[in-house]
Design a protein around this motif. Structure first.
Motif, PDB file in Angstrom:
ATOM      1  N   ILE A  18       0.837  -1.197   0.000  1.00 27.02           N
ATOM      2  CA  ILE A  18       0.000   0.000   0.000  1.00 27.02           C
ATOM      3  C   ILE A  18       0.875   1.251   0.000  1.00 27.02           C
ATOM      4  CG2 ILE A  18      -1.830   1.250   1.198  1.00 27.02           C
ATOM      5  CD1 ILE A  18      -2.567  -1.377   2.606  1.00 27.02           C
ATOM      6  N   PRO A  19       0.708   2.093  -0.999  1.00 25.67           N
ATOM      7  CA  PRO A  19       1.522   3.312  -1.128  1.00 25.67           C
ATOM      8  C   PRO A  19       1.258   4.289   0.010  1.00 25.67           C
ATOM      9  CG  PRO A  19       0.338   2.813  -3.176  1.00 25.67           C
ATOM     10  CD  PRO A  19      -0.251   1.957  -2.100  1.00 25.67           C
ATOM     11  N   TYR A  20       2.206   5.164   0.234  1.00 26.59           N
ATOM     12  CA  TYR A  20       2.073   6.207   1.243  1.00 26.59           C
ATOM     13  C   TYR A  20       0.891   7.119   0.914  1.00 26.59           C
ATOM     14  CZ  TYR A  20       3.340  10.231   4.117  1.00 26.59           C
ATOM     15  OH  TYR A  20       3.334  11.259   5.016  1.00 26.59           O
ATOM     16  N   GLY A  21       0.108   7.380   1.916  1.00 26.77           N
ATOM     17  CA  GLY A  21      -1.030   8.270   1.726  1.00 26.77           C
ATOM     18  C   GLY A  21      -2.228   7.601   1.081  1.00 26.77           C
ATOM     19  N   ARG A  22      -2.184   6.289   0.998  1.00 31.71           N
ATOM     20  CA  ARG A  22      -3.308   5.563   0.407  1.00 31.71           C
ATOM     21  C   ARG A  22      -3.833   4.528   1.399  1.00 31.71           C
ATOM     22  NH1 ARG A  22      -4.414   6.432  -5.139  1.00 31.71           N
ATOM     23  NH2 ARG A  22      -3.125   8.193  -5.762  1.00 31.71           N
ATOM     24  N   VAL A  23      -5.032   4.031   1.145  1.00 27.08           N
ATOM     25  CA  VAL A  23      -5.620   2.999   1.997  1.00 27.08           C
ATOM     26  C   VAL A  23      -6.313   1.961   1.126  1.00 27.08           C
ATOM     27  CG1 VAL A  23      -5.983   4.572   3.932  1.00 27.08           C
ATOM     28  CG2 VAL A  23      -7.783   4.244   2.220  1.00 27.08           C
ATOM     29  N   THR A  24      -6.591   0.829   1.694  1.00 20.66           N
ATOM     30  CA  THR A  24      -7.331  -0.200   0.964  1.00 20.66           C
ATOM     31  C   THR A  24      -8.290  -0.877   1.933  1.00 20.66           C
ATOM     32  OG1 THR A  24      -7.093  -2.050  -0.565  1.00 20.66           O
ATOM     33  CG2 THR A  24      -5.712  -2.081   1.402  1.00 20.66           C
ATOM     34  N   THR A  25      -9.011  -1.848   1.435  1.00 26.50           N
ATOM     35  CA  THR A  25     -10.003  -2.507   2.287  1.00 26.50           C
ATOM     36  C   THR A  25      -9.686  -3.992   2.445  1.00 26.50           C
ATOM     37  OG1 THR A  25     -11.485  -3.142   0.474  1.00 26.50           O
ATOM     38  CG2 THR A  25     -11.732  -0.916   1.380  1.00 26.50           C
ATOM     39  N   TYR A  26     -10.286  -4.586   3.435  1.00 24.17           N
ATOM     40  CA  TYR A  26     -10.095  -6.015   3.686  1.00 24.17           C
ATOM     41  C   TYR A  26     -10.588  -6.804   2.478  1.00 24.17           C
ATOM     42  CZ  TYR A  26      -9.904  -4.004   8.362  1.00 24.17           C
ATOM     43  OH  TYR A  26      -9.605  -3.221   9.430  1.00 24.17           O
ATOM     44  N   GLY A  27     -11.727  -6.379   1.971  1.00 25.42           N
ATOM     45  CA  GLY A  27     -12.303  -7.076   0.827  1.00 25.42           C
ATOM     46  C   GLY A  27     -11.424  -6.980  -0.406  1.00 25.42           C
ATOM     47  N   ALA A  28     -10.778  -5.822  -0.585  1.00 28.90           N
ATOM     48  CA  ALA A  28      -9.911  -5.620  -1.756  1.00 28.90           C
ATOM     49  C   ALA A  28      -8.713  -6.553  -1.682  1.00 28.90           C
ATOM     50  CB  ALA A  28      -9.461  -4.167  -1.812  1.00 28.90           C
ATOM     51  N   ILE A  29      -8.159  -6.678  -0.483  1.00 28.51           N
ATOM     52  CA  ILE A  29      -7.023  -7.588  -0.303  1.00 28.51           C
ATOM     53  C   ILE A  29      -7.472  -9.028  -0.529  1.00 28.51           C
ATOM     54  CG2 ILE A  29      -5.378  -8.523   1.371  1.00 28.51           C
ATOM     55  CD1 ILE A  29      -5.296  -5.781   2.687  1.00 28.51           C
ATOM     56  N   ALA A  30      -8.614  -9.361   0.024  1.00 26.28           N
ATOM     57  CA  ALA A  30      -9.144 -10.717  -0.125  1.00 26.28           C
ATOM     58  C   ALA A  30      -9.361 -11.038  -1.597  1.00 26.28           C
ATOM     59  CB  ALA A  30     -10.450 -10.846   0.652  1.00 26.28           C
ATOM     60  N   ARG A  31      -9.875 -10.063  -2.317  1.00 22.21           N
ATOM     61  CA  ARG A  31     -10.140 -10.276  -3.736  1.00 22.21           C
ATOM     62  C   ARG A  31      -8.835 -10.431  -4.513  1.00 22.21           C
ATOM     63  NH1 ARG A  31     -13.100  -5.938  -7.514  1.00 22.21           N
ATOM     64  NH2 ARG A  31     -11.479  -4.730  -6.533  1.00 22.21           N
ATOM     65  N   TYR A  32      -7.826  -9.676  -4.114  1.00 21.56           N
ATOM     66  CA  TYR A  32      -6.523  -9.782  -4.771  1.00 21.56           C
ATOM     67  C   TYR A  32      -5.923 -11.161  -4.537  1.00 21.56           C
ATOM     68  CZ  TYR A  32      -1.642  -8.954  -5.888  1.00 21.56           C
ATOM     69  OH  TYR A  32      -0.391  -9.046  -6.417  1.00 21.56           O
ATOM     70  N   LEU A  33      -6.256 -11.747  -3.414  1.00 23.80           N
ATOM     71  CA  LEU A  33      -5.763 -13.087  -3.078  1.00 23.80           C
ATOM     72  C   LEU A  33      -6.676 -14.168  -3.648  1.00 23.80           C
ATOM     73  CD1 LEU A  33      -4.687 -12.468   0.610  1.00 23.80           C
ATOM     74  CD2 LEU A  33      -3.270 -12.497  -1.453  1.00 23.80           C
ATOM     75  N   ALA A  34      -7.549 -13.766  -4.563  1.00 27.25           N
ATOM     76  CA  ALA A  34      -8.462 -14.697  -5.224  1.00 27.25           C
ATOM     77  C   ALA A  34      -9.420 -15.346  -4.239  1.00 27.25           C
ATOM     78  CB  ALA A  34      -7.667 -15.771  -5.986  1.00 27.25           C
ATOM     79  N   SER A  35      -9.693 -14.645  -3.135  1.00 29.89           N
ATOM     80  CA  SER A  35     -10.643 -15.158  -2.147  1.00 29.89           C
ATOM     81  C   SER A  35     -11.528 -14.011  -1.652  1.00 29.89           C
ATOM     82  CB  SER A  35      -9.901 -15.789  -0.975  1.00 29.89           C
ATOM     83  OG  SER A  35      -9.114 -16.869  -1.408  1.00 29.89           O
ATOM     84  N   PRO A  36     -12.371 -13.495  -2.538  1.00 29.95           N
ATOM     85  CA  PRO A  36     -13.195 -12.324  -2.218  1.00 29.95           C
ATOM     86  C   PRO A  36     -14.083 -12.521  -1.005  1.00 29.95           C
ATOM     87  CG  PRO A  36     -14.010 -13.443  -4.179  1.00 29.95           C
ATOM     88  CD  PRO A  36     -12.680 -14.040  -3.858  1.00 29.95           C
ATOM     89  N   GLN A  37     -14.284 -13.768  -0.615  1.00 28.01           N
ATOM     90  CA  GLN A  37     -15.143 -14.033   0.537  1.00 28.01           C
ATOM     91  C   GLN A  37     -14.344 -14.136   1.828  1.00 28.01           C
ATOM     92  OE1 GLN A  37     -17.500 -13.229  -0.875  1.00 28.01           O
ATOM     93  NE2 GLN A  37     -18.772 -14.789  -1.793  1.00 28.01           N
ATOM     94  N   SER A  38     -13.061 -13.916   1.717  1.00 32.19           N
ATOM     95  CA  SER A  38     -12.191 -14.090   2.879  1.00 32.19           C
ATOM     96  C   SER A  38     -11.873 -12.783   3.586  1.00 32.19           C
ATOM     97  CB  SER A  38     -10.895 -14.779   2.462  1.00 32.19           C
ATOM     98  OG  SER A  38     -11.170 -16.003   1.824  1.00 32.19           O
TER      99      SER A  38
END
Length: 108
Positions: A18-38
């Motif tokens: 995650i770049p400086y000054g940015r944020v993401t979500t749990y769901g976004a990370i889960a989706r990136y890991l090919a597990s959108p339900q995780s």
DNA sequence: TGGTTGACTAAGT
DNA sequence: CACTTAGCCAACC
């Protein structure tokens, strides 16, 4: 495998991107890991990330709410860290969330 | 092995 | 618009 031994490590790896000054979500990370339900598992991983070099404060829920702030030492620490990076937070809610949002699935 | 927990999310009331 | 219900997943006991 060499990349990671557990789902947690994968979450940590993404969180570190995650770049400086940015944020993401749990769901976004889960989706990136090919597990959108995780998404819950991702949040659970963040709980164990305190001892790691992981900017967990840059990870919030889908609406930009600092749901995990209680897991930090001070109830305001998470918000302080975000504001320190130029992210505006009001009442546990990230302002301009759509602008500071960083989606690993699209950006990484 | 099975049941509980949790920094989630989407949909329903 | 705020609260409730249900689904899903990984770690822990």
């Amino acid at each position: 495998m060499s990349e990671s031994s557990s789902f947690f490590e994968k979450c940590f790896t993404v969180a570190r991107q995650i770049p400086y000054g940015r944020v993401t979500t749990y769901g976004a990370i889960a989706r990136y890991l090919a597990s959108p339900q995780s998404a819950r598992a991702v949040g659970y991983a963040m709980t164990a990330s305190h001892a790691k070099d992981v900017p967990a404060y840059r990870v919030v829920n889908r609406i930009g709410l600092l749901t995990g702030k209680h897991h930090f030492e001070g109830i305001n620490l998470m918000q302080q860290l975000l504001e320190n990076e130029g992210i505006e937070v009001k009442n546990n809610q990230i302002q301009n969330f759509e602008i500071v949002f960083w989606d690993p699935s699209k950006e990484l």
